[in-house]
Design a protein around this motif. Structure first.
Motif, PDB file in Angstrom:
ATOM      1  N   VAL A  96       0.832  -1.197   0.000  1.00 38.00           N
ATOM      2  CA  VAL A  96       0.000   0.000   0.000  1.00 38.00           C
ATOM      3  C   VAL A  96       0.868   1.249   0.000  1.00 38.00           C
ATOM      4  O   VAL A  96       0.617   2.218  -0.720  1.00 38.00           O
ATOM      5  N   TYR A  97       1.949   1.193   0.799  1.00 37.82           N
ATOM      6  CA  TYR A  97       2.847   2.345   0.871  1.00 37.82           C
ATOM      7  C   TYR A  97       3.480   2.632  -0.487  1.00 37.82           C
ATOM      8  O   TYR A  97       3.507   3.767  -0.952  1.00 37.82           O
ATOM      9  N   VAL A  98       3.979   1.551  -1.126  1.00 39.77           N
ATOM     10  CA  VAL A  98       4.606   1.713  -2.443  1.00 39.77           C
ATOM     11  C   VAL A  98       3.604   2.250  -3.452  1.00 39.77           C
ATOM     12  O   VAL A  98       3.895   3.140  -4.245  1.00 39.77           O
ATOM     13  N   MET A  99       2.353   1.709  -3.394  1.00 37.58           N
ATOM     14  CA  MET A  99       1.319   2.158  -4.327  1.00 37.58           C
ATOM     15  C   MET A  99       1.027   3.641  -4.123  1.00 37.58           C
ATOM     16  O   MET A  99       0.940   4.407  -5.091  1.00 37.58           O
ATOM     17  N   ASN A 100       0.899   4.041  -2.831  1.00 36.44           N
ATOM     18  CA  ASN A 100       0.615   5.445  -2.549  1.00 36.44           C
ATOM     19  C   ASN A 100       1.751   6.345  -3.012  1.00 36.44           C
ATOM     20  O   ASN A 100       1.534   7.425  -3.543  1.00 36.44           O
ATOM     21  N   GLN A 101       2.975   5.865  -2.789  1.00 36.25           N
ATOM     22  CA  GLN A 101       4.121   6.648  -3.215  1.00 36.25           C
ATOM     23  C   GLN A 101       4.173   6.778  -4.728  1.00 36.25           C
ATOM     24  O   GLN A 101       4.483   7.834  -5.262  1.00 36.25           O
ATOM     25  N   GLN A 102       3.854   5.687  -5.427  1.00 33.90           N
ATOM     26  CA  GLN A 102       3.854   5.719  -6.884  1.00 33.90           C
ATOM     27  C   GLN A 102       2.781   6.668  -7.417  1.00 33.90           C
ATOM     28  O   GLN A 102       3.021   7.434  -8.351  1.00 33.90           O
ATOM     29  N   GLN A 103       1.597   6.592  -6.800  1.00 31.96           N
ATOM     30  CA  GLN A 103       0.512   7.490  -7.217  1.00 31.96           C
ATOM     31  C   GLN A 103       0.886   8.943  -6.972  1.00 31.96           C
ATOM     32  O   GLN A 103       0.652   9.814  -7.814  1.00 31.96           O
TER      33      GLN A 103
END
Length: 598
Positions: free
Chosen positions: A354-361
Protein backbone atom coordinates in the motif's frame (compact mmCIF):
# COMPACT_ATOMS: atom_id res chain seq x y z
CA UNK A 1 7.51 6.95 -46.50
CA UNK A 2 8.91 10.47 -46.57
CA UNK A 3 12.66 10.82 -46.41
CA UNK A 4 13.50 12.77 -43.18
CA UNK A 5 16.61 14.24 -44.83
CA UNK A 6 14.47 15.70 -47.58
CA UNK A 7 12.46 17.61 -44.98
CA UNK A 8 15.53 19.40 -43.56
CA UNK A 9 15.79 23.06 -44.58
CA UNK A 10 18.45 24.45 -46.89
CA UNK A 11 20.90 26.68 -45.02
CA UNK A 12 23.18 29.07 -46.93
CA UNK A 13 26.60 27.73 -47.95
CA UNK A 14 28.84 26.43 -46.47
CA UNK A 15 26.49 25.00 -43.81
CA UNK A 16 24.53 21.76 -44.17
CA UNK A 17 21.84 20.71 -41.68
CA UNK A 18 22.35 17.45 -39.79
CA UNK A 19 19.26 17.58 -37.57
CA UNK A 20 16.86 19.91 -35.86
CA UNK A 21 17.65 20.57 -32.17
CA UNK A 22 14.64 22.65 -31.18
CA UNK A 23 12.58 25.75 -31.84
CA UNK A 24 10.95 28.70 -30.13
CA UNK A 25 8.69 31.62 -30.95
CA UNK A 26 11.57 33.53 -32.55
CA UNK A 27 13.31 30.81 -34.51
CA UNK A 28 14.57 27.28 -35.04
CA UNK A 29 17.83 25.68 -33.93
CA UNK A 30 19.76 23.18 -36.05
CA UNK A 31 22.90 21.10 -35.69
CA UNK A 32 24.88 21.75 -38.88
CA UNK A 33 28.25 20.96 -40.40
CA UNK A 34 30.54 23.43 -42.10
CA UNK A 35 31.31 21.64 -45.38
CA UNK A 36 34.60 23.52 -45.80
CA UNK A 37 36.21 22.28 -42.58
CA UNK A 38 33.80 19.54 -41.40
CA UNK A 39 33.24 21.40 -38.12
CA UNK A 40 29.91 20.79 -36.36
CA UNK A 41 28.17 23.89 -35.04
CA UNK A 42 24.75 25.21 -34.08
CA UNK A 43 22.72 27.56 -36.27
CA UNK A 44 19.83 29.61 -34.96
CA UNK A 45 17.56 30.67 -37.81
CA UNK A 46 15.17 33.57 -37.31
CA UNK A 47 11.74 32.23 -38.21
CA UNK A 48 9.11 34.10 -36.17
CA UNK A 49 5.83 32.35 -35.41
CA UNK A 50 3.97 35.59 -36.13
CA UNK A 51 3.94 37.73 -39.25
CA UNK A 52 3.16 40.90 -37.30
CA UNK A 53 5.79 43.56 -38.14
CA UNK A 54 6.41 44.43 -34.48
CA UNK A 55 6.91 40.77 -33.58
CA UNK A 56 9.41 40.27 -36.41
CA UNK A 57 11.20 43.46 -35.42
CA UNK A 58 11.48 42.26 -31.81
CA UNK A 59 12.74 38.82 -32.90
CA UNK A 60 15.36 40.34 -35.17
CA UNK A 61 16.46 42.66 -32.37
CA UNK A 62 16.94 39.73 -29.96
CA UNK A 63 18.97 37.76 -32.52
CA UNK A 64 21.23 40.72 -33.23
CA UNK A 65 21.53 41.36 -29.51
CA UNK A 66 22.61 37.78 -28.82
CA UNK A 67 25.22 38.03 -31.58
CA UNK A 68 26.64 41.30 -30.26
CA UNK A 69 26.76 39.92 -26.71
CA UNK A 70 28.49 36.68 -27.74
CA UNK A 71 31.07 38.71 -29.65
CA UNK A 72 32.02 40.38 -26.36
CA UNK A 73 32.30 37.13 -24.39
CA UNK A 74 35.44 35.03 -24.26
CA UNK A 75 34.91 32.41 -21.57
CA UNK A 76 35.72 28.70 -21.85
CA UNK A 77 32.27 27.85 -20.46
CA UNK A 78 30.25 29.98 -22.88
CA UNK A 79 29.65 28.91 -26.53
CA UNK A 80 31.82 30.86 -28.96
CA UNK A 81 30.18 32.89 -31.71
CA UNK A 82 31.42 31.60 -35.06
CA UNK A 83 29.45 33.76 -37.46
CA UNK A 84 26.20 35.64 -37.97
CA UNK A 85 24.65 36.84 -41.21
CA UNK A 86 21.48 37.62 -43.12
CA UNK A 87 20.43 35.88 -46.31
CA UNK A 88 17.24 36.51 -48.31
CA UNK A 89 15.53 38.19 -45.39
CA UNK A 90 16.48 35.41 -42.94
CA UNK A 91 18.85 35.97 -40.02
CA UNK A 92 21.34 33.29 -38.95
CA UNK A 93 23.44 32.97 -35.80
CA UNK A 94 26.26 30.37 -35.87
CA UNK A 95 27.63 29.18 -32.52
CA UNK A 96 29.98 26.53 -31.18
CA UNK A 97 28.25 23.16 -30.69
CA UNK A 98 28.34 21.94 -27.09
CA UNK A 99 27.81 18.20 -26.88
CA UNK A 100 26.19 17.05 -23.66
CA UNK A 101 22.98 17.11 -21.65
CA UNK A 102 21.38 19.96 -19.77
CA UNK A 103 21.62 20.27 -16.00
CA UNK A 104 17.90 19.51 -15.80
CA UNK A 105 18.70 15.83 -16.42
CA UNK A 106 20.78 15.83 -13.21
CA UNK A 107 17.97 17.27 -11.10
CA UNK A 108 15.20 14.65 -11.06
CA UNK A 109 12.52 15.13 -8.44
CA UNK A 110 13.39 13.48 -5.12
CA UNK A 111 17.13 13.13 -5.81
CA UNK A 112 19.27 15.16 -3.41
CA UNK A 113 22.78 16.31 -4.23
CA UNK A 114 25.70 16.20 -1.80
CA UNK A 115 27.04 19.45 -0.37
CA UNK A 116 30.29 18.91 -2.28
CA UNK A 117 28.52 18.59 -5.65
CA UNK A 118 26.39 21.63 -4.88
CA UNK A 119 29.43 23.75 -3.99
CA UNK A 120 31.11 22.73 -7.25
CA UNK A 121 27.95 23.74 -9.13
CA UNK A 122 27.90 27.12 -7.41
CA UNK A 123 31.59 27.85 -8.02
CA UNK A 124 31.32 26.97 -11.70
CA UNK A 125 28.17 29.01 -12.21
CA UNK A 126 29.45 31.99 -10.23
CA UNK A 127 32.69 31.98 -12.19
CA UNK A 128 30.73 32.41 -15.42
CA UNK A 129 28.41 35.04 -13.92
CA UNK A 130 31.37 37.03 -12.58
CA UNK A 131 32.80 37.37 -16.10
CA UNK A 132 29.57 38.35 -17.85
CA UNK A 133 28.59 40.78 -15.07
CA UNK A 134 32.02 42.44 -15.35
CA UNK A 135 31.18 43.07 -19.01
CA UNK A 136 27.94 44.77 -18.01
CA UNK A 137 25.68 41.88 -19.02
CA UNK A 138 22.76 40.27 -17.17
CA UNK A 139 21.73 36.84 -18.48
CA UNK A 140 18.13 37.01 -17.12
CA UNK A 141 17.32 33.33 -17.70
CA UNK A 142 19.59 31.29 -15.43
CA UNK A 143 17.94 27.87 -15.09
CA UNK A 144 18.90 24.17 -15.39
CA UNK A 145 17.86 24.05 -19.06
CA UNK A 146 20.41 26.75 -19.87
CA UNK A 147 23.40 24.88 -18.41
CA UNK A 148 24.88 22.03 -20.48
CA UNK A 149 27.23 19.47 -18.90
CA UNK A 150 29.91 19.35 -21.59
CA UNK A 151 30.64 15.73 -22.43
CA UNK A 152 34.38 16.08 -23.01
CA UNK A 153 35.32 17.54 -19.61
CA UNK A 154 32.05 17.45 -17.57
CA UNK A 155 32.16 21.22 -17.04
CA UNK A 156 29.01 23.34 -17.06
CA UNK A 157 28.49 25.60 -20.08
CA UNK A 158 26.03 28.53 -19.95
CA UNK A 159 23.92 28.87 -23.12
CA UNK A 160 21.04 30.92 -24.58
CA UNK A 161 22.01 34.58 -24.37
CA UNK A 162 18.86 35.65 -26.25
CA UNK A 163 17.33 37.16 -23.09
CA UNK A 164 20.43 39.07 -21.93
CA UNK A 165 20.33 42.74 -21.13
CA UNK A 166 23.19 45.19 -20.76
CA UNK A 167 23.37 47.45 -17.72
CA UNK A 168 25.39 50.45 -16.57
CA UNK A 169 28.57 49.16 -14.97
CA UNK A 170 28.46 51.99 -12.44
CA UNK A 171 25.06 50.82 -11.19
CA UNK A 172 23.67 47.45 -10.20
CA UNK A 173 20.52 47.57 -12.30
CA UNK A 174 19.31 48.45 -15.79
CA UNK A 175 19.03 52.13 -16.64
CA UNK A 176 15.58 51.70 -18.17
CA UNK A 177 12.79 49.32 -17.18
CA UNK A 178 12.50 46.42 -19.58
CA UNK A 179 10.01 43.69 -20.32
CA UNK A 180 9.97 40.79 -17.88
CA UNK A 181 11.97 37.85 -19.21
CA UNK A 182 12.95 34.72 -17.33
CA UNK A 183 11.50 31.47 -16.05
CA UNK A 184 8.98 31.06 -13.24
CA UNK A 185 10.54 29.66 -10.08
CA UNK A 186 14.02 30.95 -10.90
CA UNK A 187 13.06 34.59 -11.51
CA UNK A 188 13.16 37.02 -8.56
CA UNK A 189 10.52 39.66 -7.93
CA UNK A 190 12.37 42.65 -9.38
CA UNK A 191 12.99 40.75 -12.62
CA UNK A 192 9.31 39.80 -12.87
CA UNK A 193 8.57 43.53 -12.69
CA UNK A 194 10.90 44.12 -15.64
CA UNK A 195 13.75 45.59 -13.54
CA UNK A 196 16.46 42.89 -13.39
CA UNK A 197 19.79 43.47 -11.66
CA UNK A 198 22.99 41.48 -11.82
CA UNK A 199 22.14 39.80 -8.51
CA UNK A 200 18.92 38.58 -10.16
CA UNK A 201 21.20 36.01 -11.86
CA UNK A 202 22.75 35.20 -8.46
CA UNK A 203 19.25 34.58 -7.08
CA UNK A 204 18.46 32.13 -9.89
CA UNK A 205 21.71 30.20 -9.36
CA UNK A 206 20.96 30.00 -5.63
CA UNK A 207 17.53 28.55 -6.39
CA UNK A 208 19.20 25.86 -8.53
CA UNK A 209 21.43 25.03 -5.54
CA UNK A 210 18.34 24.70 -3.32
CA UNK A 211 16.74 22.46 -5.93
CA UNK A 212 19.88 20.27 -5.98
CA UNK A 213 20.08 19.93 -2.18
CA UNK A 214 16.35 19.34 -1.55
CA UNK A 215 15.38 17.40 -4.69
CA UNK A 216 12.39 19.71 -5.07
CA UNK A 217 11.30 21.81 -8.02
CA UNK A 218 11.35 25.53 -7.07
CA UNK A 219 7.60 25.75 -7.71
CA UNK A 220 7.06 23.24 -4.89
CA UNK A 221 8.94 25.33 -2.32
CA UNK A 222 6.91 27.38 0.14
CA UNK A 223 7.57 30.99 1.15
CA UNK A 224 7.04 32.87 4.39
CA UNK A 225 5.03 36.08 4.75
CA UNK A 226 8.02 38.15 3.64
CA UNK A 227 8.56 36.12 0.48
CA UNK A 228 11.64 34.23 1.71
CA UNK A 229 12.03 30.65 0.46
CA UNK A 230 11.48 28.04 3.20
CA UNK A 231 13.98 25.27 2.43
CA UNK A 232 16.31 24.74 5.42
CA UNK A 233 13.81 22.43 7.10
CA UNK A 234 13.78 20.11 4.07
CA UNK A 235 17.43 19.00 4.20
CA UNK A 236 20.31 18.75 6.64
CA UNK A 237 23.04 21.08 5.46
CA UNK A 238 25.98 22.81 7.11
CA UNK A 239 24.82 26.05 8.73
CA UNK A 240 27.41 28.24 6.99
CA UNK A 241 26.66 26.80 3.54
CA UNK A 242 22.94 27.22 4.25
CA UNK A 243 23.50 30.88 5.17
CA UNK A 244 25.40 31.52 1.92
CA UNK A 245 22.67 30.01 -0.26
CA UNK A 246 19.93 31.79 1.73
CA UNK A 247 21.70 35.13 1.21
CA UNK A 248 21.88 34.41 -2.53
CA UNK A 249 18.10 33.97 -2.63
CA UNK A 250 16.81 36.74 -0.37
CA UNK A 251 13.50 38.23 -1.52
CA UNK A 252 14.76 41.83 -1.32
CA UNK A 253 17.58 42.37 -3.81
CA UNK A 254 19.30 44.81 -1.42
CA UNK A 255 19.71 42.00 1.15
CA UNK A 256 21.28 39.64 -1.39
CA UNK A 257 24.92 39.34 -2.41
CA UNK A 258 25.65 42.26 -4.70
CA UNK A 259 28.21 40.46 -6.86
CA UNK A 260 29.23 36.94 -7.84
CA UNK A 261 32.71 37.63 -6.49
CA UNK A 262 31.28 38.21 -2.99
CA UNK A 263 29.66 34.76 -3.03
CA UNK A 264 32.83 33.11 -4.34
CA UNK A 265 34.86 34.65 -1.49
CA UNK A 266 32.41 33.35 1.13
CA UNK A 267 32.41 29.86 -0.43
CA UNK A 268 36.22 29.76 -0.45
CA UNK A 269 36.26 30.88 3.20
CA UNK A 270 33.79 28.10 4.02
CA UNK A 271 35.95 25.49 2.22
CA UNK A 272 39.09 26.74 4.00
CA UNK A 273 37.37 26.53 7.39
CA UNK A 274 36.31 22.96 6.62
CA UNK A 275 39.87 22.03 5.71
CA UNK A 276 41.20 23.48 8.95
CA UNK A 277 38.63 21.75 11.15
CA UNK A 278 39.34 18.22 9.90
CA UNK A 279 41.85 16.17 7.85
CA UNK A 280 41.78 16.59 4.03
CA UNK A 281 38.14 16.22 3.19
CA UNK A 282 36.01 15.22 0.27
CA UNK A 283 35.81 18.89 -0.67
CA UNK A 284 39.58 19.00 -1.26
CA UNK A 285 39.64 15.64 -3.03
CA UNK A 286 36.73 16.38 -5.35
CA UNK A 287 37.23 20.08 -6.04
CA UNK A 288 38.78 19.49 -9.46
CA UNK A 289 37.43 16.02 -10.14
CA UNK A 290 35.15 15.72 -13.22
CA UNK A 291 31.55 15.22 -12.12
CA UNK A 292 29.23 12.39 -12.99
CA UNK A 293 25.52 12.41 -12.25
CA UNK A 294 25.93 9.55 -9.74
CA UNK A 295 28.64 11.49 -7.85
CA UNK A 296 26.22 14.34 -7.22
CA UNK A 297 23.61 12.45 -5.23
CA UNK A 298 23.55 12.11 -1.47
CA UNK A 299 23.84 8.65 0.13
CA UNK A 300 21.57 9.61 3.00
CA UNK A 301 19.25 6.66 2.36
CA UNK A 302 22.14 4.15 2.52
CA UNK A 303 23.41 5.71 5.74
CA UNK A 304 19.98 5.39 7.33
CA UNK A 305 19.78 1.74 6.27
CA UNK A 306 23.23 1.01 7.75
CA UNK A 307 22.23 2.78 10.93
CA UNK A 308 19.02 0.78 11.20
CA UNK A 309 20.94 -2.44 10.49
CA UNK A 310 23.47 -1.61 13.20
CA UNK A 311 20.72 -0.88 15.74
CA UNK A 312 18.99 -4.16 14.90
CA UNK A 313 22.18 -6.21 15.36
CA UNK A 314 22.86 -4.55 18.73
CA UNK A 315 19.29 -5.29 19.84
CA UNK A 316 19.64 -8.96 18.92
CA UNK A 317 22.96 -9.13 20.77
CA UNK A 318 21.31 -7.75 23.92
CA UNK A 319 18.56 -10.33 23.58
CA UNK A 320 21.14 -13.11 23.31
CA UNK A 321 22.85 -11.91 26.48
CA UNK A 322 19.59 -11.96 28.49
CA UNK A 323 17.96 -15.01 26.90
CA UNK A 324 20.66 -17.68 26.74
CA UNK A 325 18.28 -20.37 28.00
CA UNK A 326 15.80 -19.99 25.17
CA UNK A 327 16.75 -20.40 21.49
CA UNK A 328 15.15 -17.96 19.07
CA UNK A 329 15.00 -20.65 16.41
CA UNK A 330 13.11 -22.89 18.84
CA UNK A 331 10.61 -20.09 19.43
CA UNK A 332 10.07 -19.68 15.69
CA UNK A 333 9.29 -23.37 15.43
CA UNK A 334 6.62 -23.14 18.13
CA UNK A 335 2.94 -22.88 16.99
CA UNK A 336 2.60 -19.37 18.41
CA UNK A 337 5.88 -18.16 16.95
CA UNK A 338 5.08 -19.66 13.55
CA UNK A 339 1.60 -18.12 13.44
CA UNK A 340 2.81 -14.71 14.60
CA UNK A 341 5.68 -14.72 12.10
CA UNK A 342 3.29 -15.53 9.24
CA UNK A 343 0.88 -12.79 10.30
CA UNK A 344 3.66 -10.22 10.60
CA UNK A 345 5.05 -11.19 7.22
CA UNK A 346 1.66 -10.79 5.54
CA UNK A 347 1.12 -7.47 7.32
CA UNK A 348 4.50 -6.13 6.28
CA UNK A 349 3.91 -7.16 2.66
CA UNK A 350 0.41 -5.68 2.62
CA UNK A 351 1.29 -2.38 4.25
CA UNK A 352 4.47 -2.15 2.24
CA UNK A 353 2.49 -2.70 -0.95
CA UNK A 354 0.00 0.00 0.00
CA UNK A 355 2.85 2.35 0.87
CA UNK A 356 4.61 1.71 -2.44
CA UNK A 357 1.32 2.16 -4.33
CA UNK A 358 0.62 5.44 -2.55
CA UNK A 359 4.12 6.65 -3.22
CA UNK A 360 3.85 5.72 -6.88
CA UNK A 361 0.51 7.49 -7.22
CA UNK A 362 1.89 10.55 -5.48
CA UNK A 363 4.97 10.55 -7.71
CA UNK A 364 2.80 10.19 -10.80
CA UNK A 365 0.59 13.11 -9.71
CA UNK A 366 3.62 15.26 -8.97
CA UNK A 367 5.18 14.43 -12.34
CA UNK A 368 1.95 15.22 -14.19
CA UNK A 369 1.66 18.48 -12.26
CA UNK A 370 5.25 19.45 -13.04
CA UNK A 371 4.78 18.58 -16.73
CA UNK A 372 1.60 20.66 -16.94
CA UNK A 373 3.18 23.69 -15.28
CA UNK A 374 6.18 23.31 -17.57
CA UNK A 375 3.84 23.38 -20.57
CA UNK A 376 2.34 26.62 -19.25
CA UNK A 377 5.84 28.06 -18.79
CA UNK A 378 6.70 27.06 -22.35
CA UNK A 379 3.56 28.69 -23.72
CA UNK A 380 4.28 31.86 -21.72
CA UNK A 381 7.94 32.05 -22.73
CA UNK A 382 6.96 31.49 -26.39
CA UNK A 383 4.42 34.33 -26.06
CA UNK A 384 1.52 31.94 -26.70
CA UNK A 385 -0.45 33.71 -23.99
CA UNK A 386 -3.90 32.69 -25.25
CA UNK A 387 -2.96 29.00 -25.08
CA UNK A 388 -1.43 29.59 -21.64
CA UNK A 389 -4.46 31.05 -19.88
CA UNK A 390 -7.01 28.89 -21.72
CA UNK A 391 -5.20 25.72 -20.57
CA UNK A 392 -4.92 27.05 -17.01
CA UNK A 393 -8.60 28.03 -16.85
CA UNK A 394 -9.70 24.69 -18.28
CA UNK A 395 -7.53 22.86 -15.75
CA UNK A 396 -8.99 24.90 -12.89
CA UNK A 397 -12.47 23.61 -13.80
CA UNK A 398 -11.30 19.98 -14.04
CA UNK A 399 -12.68 17.95 -11.13
CA UNK A 400 -9.54 15.76 -11.18
CA UNK A 401 -7.22 18.75 -10.89
CA UNK A 402 -4.43 18.44 -8.31
CA UNK A 403 -2.86 21.86 -8.89
CA UNK A 404 -3.76 24.63 -6.45
CA UNK A 405 -6.01 27.47 -7.53
CA UNK A 406 -3.31 29.90 -6.48
CA UNK A 407 -0.72 28.37 -8.84
CA UNK A 408 -3.13 28.22 -11.77
CA UNK A 409 -4.45 31.67 -10.94
CA UNK A 410 -0.98 33.13 -11.31
CA UNK A 411 -0.74 31.79 -14.87
CA UNK A 412 -4.29 32.94 -15.67
CA UNK A 413 -3.52 36.44 -14.44
CA UNK A 414 -0.13 36.99 -16.04
CA UNK A 415 -1.00 35.28 -19.34
CA UNK A 416 -4.27 37.19 -19.72
CA UNK A 417 -2.46 40.42 -18.93
CA UNK A 418 0.30 39.73 -21.47
CA UNK A 419 -2.26 38.73 -24.12
CA UNK A 420 -4.08 42.01 -23.44
CA UNK A 421 -0.83 43.98 -23.71
CA UNK A 422 -0.11 42.28 -27.02
CA UNK A 423 -3.54 43.27 -28.36
CA UNK A 424 -3.08 46.84 -27.15
CA UNK A 425 0.30 46.97 -28.86
CA UNK A 426 -1.53 46.52 -32.16
CA UNK A 427 -4.14 49.15 -31.16
CA UNK A 428 -6.87 46.57 -30.47
CA UNK A 429 -7.76 48.35 -27.23
CA UNK A 430 -11.32 47.02 -26.99
CA UNK A 431 -10.07 43.42 -27.27
CA UNK A 432 -7.31 44.18 -24.78
CA UNK A 433 -9.88 45.42 -22.24
CA UNK A 434 -12.16 42.43 -22.88
CA UNK A 435 -9.24 40.06 -22.19
CA UNK A 436 -7.90 41.81 -19.10
CA UNK A 437 -11.23 42.45 -17.36
CA UNK A 438 -11.74 38.67 -16.98
CA UNK A 439 -8.83 38.50 -14.54
CA UNK A 440 -10.53 37.62 -11.20
CA UNK A 441 -10.69 40.27 -8.48
CA UNK A 442 -8.65 38.20 -6.04
CA UNK A 443 -5.91 37.51 -8.60
CA UNK A 444 -2.52 39.10 -7.89
CA UNK A 445 -2.52 40.68 -11.38
CA UNK A 446 -5.97 42.27 -10.98
CA UNK A 447 -4.80 45.68 -9.75
CA UNK A 448 -2.18 45.94 -12.48
CA UNK A 449 -4.84 45.04 -15.05
CA UNK A 450 -7.18 47.75 -13.71
CA UNK A 451 -4.52 50.43 -14.16
CA UNK A 452 -3.80 49.32 -17.71
CA UNK A 453 -7.50 49.04 -18.58
CA UNK A 454 -7.98 52.66 -17.55
CA UNK A 455 -5.22 53.69 -19.98
CA UNK A 456 -6.72 51.53 -22.73
CA UNK A 457 -10.17 52.98 -21.96
CA UNK A 458 -8.82 56.47 -22.64
CA UNK A 459 -7.47 55.22 -25.96
CA UNK A 460 -10.90 53.76 -26.80
CA UNK A 461 -12.57 57.07 -25.91
CA UNK A 462 -10.09 58.96 -28.11
CA UNK A 463 -10.98 56.65 -30.99
CA UNK A 464 -14.72 57.18 -30.37
CA UNK A 465 -14.18 60.92 -30.20
CA UNK A 466 -12.41 60.90 -33.56
CA UNK A 467 -15.17 58.80 -35.12
CA UNK A 468 -17.80 61.33 -34.10
CA UNK A 469 -16.09 64.72 -34.21
CA UNK A 470 -14.14 64.13 -37.43
CA UNK A 471 -16.31 61.63 -39.30
CA UNK A 472 -19.77 62.12 -37.81
CA UNK A 473 -20.13 58.38 -37.13
CA UNK A 474 -22.13 58.57 -33.92
CA UNK A 475 -23.28 54.94 -34.03
CA UNK A 476 -19.72 53.62 -34.37
CA UNK A 477 -18.55 55.98 -31.64
CA UNK A 478 -21.25 54.70 -29.26
CA UNK A 479 -20.25 51.11 -29.97
CA UNK A 480 -16.67 51.95 -28.98
CA UNK A 481 -17.80 53.67 -25.78
CA UNK A 482 -19.86 50.59 -24.95
CA UNK A 483 -16.68 48.47 -24.77
CA UNK A 484 -15.24 50.60 -21.95
CA UNK A 485 -15.64 48.86 -18.56
CA UNK A 486 -17.26 50.57 -15.61
CA UNK A 487 -14.53 52.99 -14.56
CA UNK A 488 -14.05 56.79 -14.32
CA UNK A 489 -13.28 57.01 -18.04
CA UNK A 490 -16.63 55.44 -18.90
CA UNK A 491 -18.53 57.71 -16.49
CA UNK A 492 -16.97 60.82 -18.02
CA UNK A 493 -17.47 59.40 -21.50
CA UNK A 494 -21.20 58.94 -20.98
CA UNK A 495 -21.56 62.63 -20.12
CA UNK A 496 -19.79 63.57 -23.34
CA UNK A 497 -21.92 61.09 -25.29
CA UNK A 498 -25.12 62.80 -24.14
CA UNK A 499 -23.71 66.07 -25.50
CA UNK A 500 -22.87 64.36 -28.80
CA UNK A 501 -26.40 63.00 -29.07
CA UNK A 502 -27.96 66.44 -28.48
CA UNK A 503 -25.56 68.02 -30.96
CA UNK A 504 -26.38 65.30 -33.48
CA UNK A 505 -30.13 65.92 -33.12
CA UNK A 506 -29.84 69.69 -33.53
CA UNK A 507 -27.29 69.78 -36.34
CA UNK A 508 -28.95 66.95 -38.29
CA UNK A 509 -32.22 68.92 -38.22
CA UNK A 510 -30.52 72.13 -39.35
CA UNK A 511 -28.72 70.37 -42.22
CA UNK A 512 -32.00 68.76 -43.35
CA UNK A 513 -33.81 72.13 -43.23
CA UNK A 514 -31.03 73.84 -45.19
CA UNK A 515 -31.12 71.13 -47.85
CA UNK A 516 -34.89 71.60 -48.21
CA UNK A 517 -34.37 75.37 -48.57
CA UNK A 518 -31.96 74.70 -51.41
CA UNK A 519 -34.39 72.32 -53.08
CA UNK A 520 -36.99 75.13 -53.15
CA UNK A 521 -34.43 77.71 -54.23
CA UNK A 522 -34.36 79.54 -50.89
CA UNK A 523 -30.60 80.15 -51.09
CA UNK A 524 -30.39 82.85 -48.39
CA UNK A 525 -32.60 80.88 -46.02
CA UNK A 526 -30.33 77.85 -46.38
CA UNK A 527 -27.32 79.96 -45.41
CA UNK A 528 -29.10 81.46 -42.42
CA UNK A 529 -30.11 77.99 -41.24
CA UNK A 530 -26.63 76.47 -41.33
CA UNK A 531 -25.18 79.54 -39.61
CA UNK A 532 -26.75 78.15 -36.43
CA UNK A 533 -24.66 74.97 -36.58
CA UNK A 534 -22.28 74.60 -33.64
CA UNK A 535 -20.02 71.80 -32.50
CA UNK A 536 -17.35 69.57 -33.94
CA UNK A 537 -15.31 69.83 -37.12
CA UNK A 538 -17.55 67.34 -38.90
CA UNK A 539 -20.63 69.55 -38.54
CA UNK A 540 -18.78 72.71 -39.47
CA UNK A 541 -17.59 71.04 -42.65
CA UNK A 542 -21.13 69.84 -43.38
CA UNK A 543 -22.32 73.44 -42.93
CA UNK A 544 -19.58 74.64 -45.32
CA UNK A 545 -20.91 72.23 -47.96
CA UNK A 546 -24.37 73.83 -47.66
CA UNK A 547 -22.83 77.31 -48.00
CA UNK A 548 -20.99 76.20 -51.17
CA UNK A 549 -24.26 74.85 -52.59
CA UNK A 550 -26.06 78.09 -51.65
CA UNK A 551 -23.44 80.11 -53.51
CA UNK A 552 -24.07 78.03 -56.61
CA UNK A 553 -27.81 78.48 -56.01
CA UNK A 554 -27.33 82.29 -56.15
CA UNK A 555 -25.31 81.99 -59.35
CA UNK A 556 -28.03 79.86 -60.96
CA UNK A 557 -30.62 82.52 -60.08
CA UNK A 558 -28.37 85.31 -61.35
CA UNK A 559 -28.27 86.88 -57.92
CA UNK A 560 -25.08 88.20 -56.34
CA UNK A 561 -24.57 86.38 -53.10
CA UNK A 562 -24.31 88.32 -49.89
CA UNK A 563 -22.85 85.52 -47.83
CA UNK A 564 -20.04 87.45 -46.18
CA UNK A 565 -22.03 90.61 -45.26
CA UNK A 566 -24.55 91.41 -42.59
CA UNK A 567 -26.94 93.04 -45.08
CA UNK A 568 -30.15 91.24 -45.79
CA UNK A 569 -33.56 92.04 -47.14
CA UNK A 570 -36.53 92.60 -44.92
CA UNK A 571 -37.83 89.31 -46.16
CA UNK A 572 -34.68 87.49 -45.09
CA UNK A 573 -34.87 89.26 -41.73
CA UNK A 574 -38.39 88.00 -41.35
CA UNK A 575 -37.23 84.53 -42.32
CA UNK A 576 -34.45 84.85 -39.77
CA UNK A 577 -36.94 85.82 -37.07
CA UNK A 578 -39.26 83.04 -38.09
CA UNK A 579 -36.36 80.58 -38.04
CA UNK A 580 -35.25 81.77 -34.61
CA UNK A 581 -38.73 81.25 -33.26
CA UNK A 582 -39.16 77.90 -34.94
CA UNK A 583 -39.11 74.87 -32.71
CA UNK A 584 -37.93 71.41 -33.73
CA UNK A 585 -41.05 69.38 -34.57
CA UNK A 586 -41.30 66.20 -32.54
CA UNK A 587 -42.26 64.09 -35.52
CA UNK A 588 -39.08 64.82 -37.55
CA UNK A 589 -36.79 61.74 -37.48
CA UNK A 590 -33.32 63.23 -37.33
CA UNK A 591 -31.49 60.31 -35.66
CA UNK A 592 -32.01 56.53 -35.66
CA UNK A 593 -33.85 55.37 -32.52
CA UNK A 594 -30.90 53.17 -31.47
CA UNK A 595 -28.75 56.30 -31.19
CA UNK A 596 -31.34 58.61 -29.64
CA UNK A 597 -33.46 56.39 -27.39
CA UNK A 598 -34.93 59.34 -25.52
Amino acid sequence: MDNPAAQLPLIPFPYQVIKKLGNGSFGKVYLVINTTNQQQCVIKQLHPSSEQPNFIKQARRLFRQEAEILKKLNHPQIPKLIDYFEDKGEFYLVEEYIEGKTLRHELPSGKCWTEVATIKLLLEGLGILKDIHNLGIIHRDIKPDNFIRRQEDQKLVLIDFGAVKEFNLEQSRLLDPTIAMGTRGYMPTEQARGKPRKNSDIYALGVIAIQALTGKNPLELEEDEEGEILWRNLVTVDDKLGEIITKMTRYQHKLRYQSADDVIKDLHAYIYAKQQSCPPTQILEEKNKPSSIEDNYSNTSTSKINSISSSTNQSLKNQEDTSEKFSFSDWLKSPFGSTLTTALTIGVIATGGVYVMNQQQKAQIEKEKADFLTSLDTAYNNQNYLECFEKAEERLQDENNHISAQELGEYIGKCRLEEAKQKAQFLNYAEAVATAKQIPTQNQYHNQAQIMMEDWSRAIFDKAKHLYTEEGKLEDALKEIDTIPDNPVRQAGLIVVSQWQEEYRTNSYLINQAQKDLEYGNCQSAIETVSKIEGSNYWLLEGKKIVDQAEKCFQDQGIESNINTNNSTDNSSNNQNNQNNQELPDNVIICPPILCPE
